[in-house]
Design an enzyme around this catalytic site. Structure first.
Site, PDB file in Angstrom:
ATOM      1  CB  CYS A  79      -0.944  -0.003   1.199  1.00  0.00           C
ATOM      2  SG  CYS A  79      -1.936  -1.502   1.253  1.00  0.00           S
ATOM      3  CG  HIS A 135      -3.128   3.091   2.844  1.00  0.00           C
ATOM      4  ND1 HIS A 135      -3.750   2.787   1.650  1.00  0.00           N
ATOM      5  CD2 HIS A 135      -3.090   1.937   3.560  1.00  0.00           C
ATOM      6  CE1 HIS A 135      -4.070   1.498   1.657  1.00  0.00           C
ATOM      7  NE2 HIS A 135      -3.682   0.963   2.794  1.00  0.00           N
ATOM      8  CG  ASN A 138      -6.746  -1.166   1.809  1.00  0.00           C
ATOM      9  OD1 ASN A 138      -6.054  -0.758   0.882  1.00  0.00           O
ATOM     10  ND2 ASN A 138      -6.226  -1.621   2.935  1.00  0.00           N
TER      11      ASN A 138
HETATM   12  O1  UT7 Z   1      -3.631  -1.747   3.841  1.00  0.00           O
HETATM   13  C1  UT7 Z   1      -3.264  -2.528   4.918  1.00  0.00           C
HETATM   14  C2  UT7 Z   1      -4.100  -3.734   4.957  1.00  0.00           C
HETATM   15  N1  UT7 Z   1      -4.914  -4.102   6.013  1.00  0.00           N
HETATM   16  C3  UT7 Z   1      -5.417  -3.395   7.038  1.00  0.00           C
HETATM   17  O2  UT7 Z   1      -5.191  -2.265   7.275  1.00  0.00           O
HETATM   18  C4  UT7 Z   1      -6.338  -4.160   7.929  1.00  0.00           C
HETATM   19  C5  UT7 Z   1      -6.222  -3.821   9.372  1.00  0.00           C
HETATM   20  N2  UT7 Z   1      -7.207  -4.570  10.146  1.00  0.00           N
HETATM   21  C6  UT7 Z   1      -8.509  -4.277  10.129  1.00  0.00           C
HETATM   22  O3  UT7 Z   1      -8.940  -3.363   9.454  1.00  0.00           O
HETATM   23  C7  UT7 Z   1      -9.425  -5.058  11.036  1.00  0.00           C
HETATM   24  O4  UT7 Z   1      -8.651  -5.907  11.858  1.00  0.00           O
HETATM   25  C8  UT7 Z   1     -10.458  -5.930  10.269  1.00  0.00           C
HETATM   26  C9  UT7 Z   1     -11.473  -5.041   9.582  1.00  0.00           C
HETATM   27  C10 UT7 Z   1      -9.798  -6.823   9.264  1.00  0.00           C
HETATM   28  C11 UT7 Z   1     -11.229  -6.791  11.285  1.00  0.00           C
HETATM   29  O5  UT7 Z   1     -11.849  -5.960  12.260  1.00  0.00           O
HETATM   30  P1  UT7 Z   1     -11.620  -6.235  13.809  1.00  0.00           P
HETATM   31  O6  UT7 Z   1     -12.424  -5.238  14.544  1.00  0.00           O
HETATM   32  O7  UT7 Z   1     -10.135  -6.266  14.081  1.00  0.00           O
HETATM   33  O8  UT7 Z   1     -12.258  -7.666  13.981  1.00  0.00           O
HETATM   34  P2  UT7 Z   1     -11.610  -8.964  14.647  1.00  0.00           P
HETATM   35  O9  UT7 Z   1     -10.703  -9.652  13.696  1.00  0.00           O
HETATM   36  O10 UT7 Z   1     -11.101  -8.616  16.011  1.00  0.00           O
HETATM   37  O11 UT7 Z   1     -12.909  -9.855  14.820  1.00  0.00           O
HETATM   38  C12 UT7 Z   1     -13.985  -9.476  15.690  1.00  0.00           C
HETATM   39  C13 UT7 Z   1     -15.126 -10.446  15.493  1.00  0.00           C
HETATM   40  C14 UT7 Z   1     -14.683 -11.902  15.531  1.00  0.00           C
HETATM   41  O12 UT7 Z   1     -15.744 -12.638  16.088  1.00  0.00           O
HETATM   42  P3  UT7 Z   1     -15.691 -13.066  17.646  1.00  0.00           P
HETATM   43  O13 UT7 Z   1     -14.437 -13.871  17.790  1.00  0.00           O
HETATM   44  O14 UT7 Z   1     -15.650 -11.773  18.409  1.00  0.00           O
HETATM   45  O15 UT7 Z   1     -16.957 -13.827  17.821  1.00  0.00           O
HETATM   46  C15 UT7 Z   1     -14.541 -12.290  14.076  1.00  0.00           C
HETATM   47  O16 UT7 Z   1     -14.715 -13.655  13.845  1.00  0.00           O
HETATM   48  O17 UT7 Z   1     -15.689 -10.257  14.188  1.00  0.00           O
HETATM   49  C16 UT7 Z   1     -15.676 -11.488  13.450  1.00  0.00           C
HETATM   50  N3  UT7 Z   1     -15.411 -11.160  12.052  1.00  0.00           N
HETATM   51  C17 UT7 Z   1     -16.384 -10.841  11.198  1.00  0.00           C
HETATM   52  N4  UT7 Z   1     -17.716 -10.795  11.326  1.00  0.00           N
HETATM   53  C18 UT7 Z   1     -18.437 -10.419  10.255  1.00  0.00           C
HETATM   54  C19 UT7 Z   1     -14.215 -11.050  11.429  1.00  0.00           C
HETATM   55  N5  UT7 Z   1     -14.397 -10.683  10.144  1.00  0.00           N
HETATM   56  C20 UT7 Z   1     -15.738 -10.552   9.986  1.00  0.00           C
HETATM   57  C21 UT7 Z   1     -16.541 -10.190   8.893  1.00  0.00           C
HETATM   58  N6  UT7 Z   1     -17.869 -10.125   9.073  1.00  0.00           N
HETATM   59  N7  UT7 Z   1     -16.005  -9.876   7.689  1.00  0.00           N
END
Ligand code: UT7
Length: 336
Positions: free
Chosen positions: A122, A263, A293
């Site tokens: 990125c 970004h 993104n």
């Molecule tokens: O350009 C650089 C590239 N990447 C980034 O910048 C990404 C950086 N990370 C993020 O933006 C976030 O970590 C994500 C958007 C990917 C995920 O959000 P989060 O708030 O960190 O969620 P998490 O991984 O902590 O998951 C929270 C909950 C989990 O369920 P439980 O364990 O609390 O029951 C996940 O299983 O949300 C669940 N979950 C989802 N639910 C619905 C994870 N992905 C999804 C989804 N839809 N797509």
């Protein structure tokens, strides 16, 4: 032996910008039909409403990059024959060889300009802007075409909800050229990487490359893998440090910066920087709701949107900042 004289001290200006996002939309509701997610979850956790993705029969990294750079040439009334170098930041090159940049240069009529792809995830566009600025200042080239383009849909496993909800396709471009005022251009810049964290964001080509926790029966080769939480932690810290360091080094207060171009990885990451560093929110563009993104496309896309909309305060510096796979991070304080 004759050593040609060096160019006198000079600055750099943006002669034109352009961008492209495919017309085809992928909404959160579309994704909810494909994986266990919802519009509400995606909007709350990322700020994304929709993303634009390539029509695989007609669009790809090179077509998006071409559309963006052609717009930039049109804005600056640039003859492609006067371009010395084409630098393309991309994670999704058409092929490993030749570079997509070389083919792009031929397509736009810039041959025999030097051309290469730059892999910094990125940060691709910002790394390229920084390098182009330095090359022009050193007098090694005059006009440089800088493009960031990524067709992330081509490396997406649409059964993996961690990644698929986040990414979209787009390209952004700028043409840089010398200016007699040395105080114009990138007056401060950084480019960093820490390869220790590579496994948080990677595209495996073969099973042997998979990291612990990645199930070979589930992972699709050639598709992006992301440890969202790890990247999030890294991003929040690095993003804020990069902005803070840039402000300190240039002795600027947050309100002295006219425009912040960040970004677009997750709206929460940008909002957290606004809050923690006291950035004026109205000067920080957030367009992730529309595009998701777009990896290397993101910063150039924002730059073009702001310039075209006359939303850049040219009397004040612009601060650009990015982070991405590698892990990489980069910044630039740009004076117009
Ligand atoms: O350009 C650089 C590239 N990447 C980034 O910048 C990404 C950086 N990370 C993020 O933006 C976030 O970590 C994500 C958007 C990917 C995920 O959000 P989060 O708030 O960190 O969620 P998490 O991984 O902590 O998951 C929270 C909950 C989990 O369920 P439980 O364990 O609390 O029951 C996940 O299983 O949300 C669940 N979950 C989802 N639910 C619905 C994870 N992905 C999804 C989804 N839809 N797509």
């Amino acid at each position: 032996m004759k050593i040609p004289p060096r160019a006198p001290e000079r600055g750099v200006r943006i002669a034109g910008t352009g961008s492209y996002a495919p017309p085809r939309l992928l909404t959160n509701d579309d994704l909810a039909q494909m994986v266990n997610t919802s519009d509400e979850w995606i909007q709350q956790r990322t700020g994304i409403k929709r993303r634009h993705i390539c029509d695989p029969n007609q669009e790809s990294t090179i077509t998006m990059a071409q559309a963006a750079i052609e717009q930039a040439m049109e804005m600056g009334d640039i003859d492609p024959g006067t371009i010395d170098l084409v630098m393309l930041g991309t994670t999704t090159p058409e092929m490993a060889c030749p570079s997509t940049a070389a083919r792009l240069a031929a397509r736009i009529g810039a041959t025999p300009a030097g051309a290469f792809d730059l892999t910094a995830a990125c940060c691709g566009f910002l790394y390229a802007m920084n390098m182009a600025d330095s090359i022009i200042r050193a007098g090694r080239a005059n006009r440089i075409a800088v493009i960031g383009a990524d067709a992330m849909s081509t490396v997406m496993d649409y059964e993996d909800r961690t990644c698929s909800i986040l990414f979209g396709d787009a390209a952004g471009a700028a043409i840089l050229e010398p200016d007699e005022d040395p105080s114009r251009g990138s007056v401060y810049q950084t480019m960093h990487a820490d390869g220790e964290g590579w496994a948080s964001l990677y595209i495996p080509r073969q099973e042997a490359q998979l990291v612990e926790g990645d199930d070979p029966d589930l992972v699709k080769m050639g598709c992006l893998r992301m440890n969202g939480r790890e990247v999030y932690k890294f991003a929040v810290t690095r993003f804020q440090t990069a902005i803070k360091d840039a402000l300190e080094a240039t002795e600027l207060a947050p309100e002295d910066v006219g425009t912040y171009i960040c970004h677009q990885s997750n709206a929460r990451i940008i909002e957290s920087a606004i809050e923690k560093l006291g950035l004026p929110p109205e000067r920080v563009l957030i367009n992730i709701d529309e595009y998701g993104n777009t990896a290397a496309g993101s910063v150039g896309l924002c730059l073009d949107e702001l310039l075209r909309g006359n939303r850049i305060d040219a009397g004040k510096p612009t601060l650009m900042v990015a982070f991405g796979g590698g892990m990489t991070w980069s910044s630039s304080v740009w004076c117009h």
